[in-house]
Design a protein around this motif. Sequence first.
Motif: not given
Length: 110
Positions: A43-53
Amino acid sequence: MSSIQELQKMIHENAIDQGWWESEREFGTLIALCHSELSEALEEIRKGHGIDETYYTDSGKLVGVPSELADVVIRVMDICEHYGINLESTILEKHEYNKNRPFKHGNKIF
């Protein structure tokens, strides 16, 4: 630096102290909770956050893919300690086995 086995013990002790083991928990529920942490990482990726963010909520909670993956490992370590599984030795043994497996064993696409 702590060994995996030491960290596993510390994590389980904290889970006990936080009340998560006041009663026996069903194994299927524990596995589902691991799945939920992986879903939160997705879900973090789906929200547009980077993998290492990594970032923090207004309340100071650490969030992001790295945090969710850490939660998966924490849950797995907690489960292993509860059931008397030495995760460290099992990881090392499994890694040695995997080093001798054929290239892309199983011939699956992913």
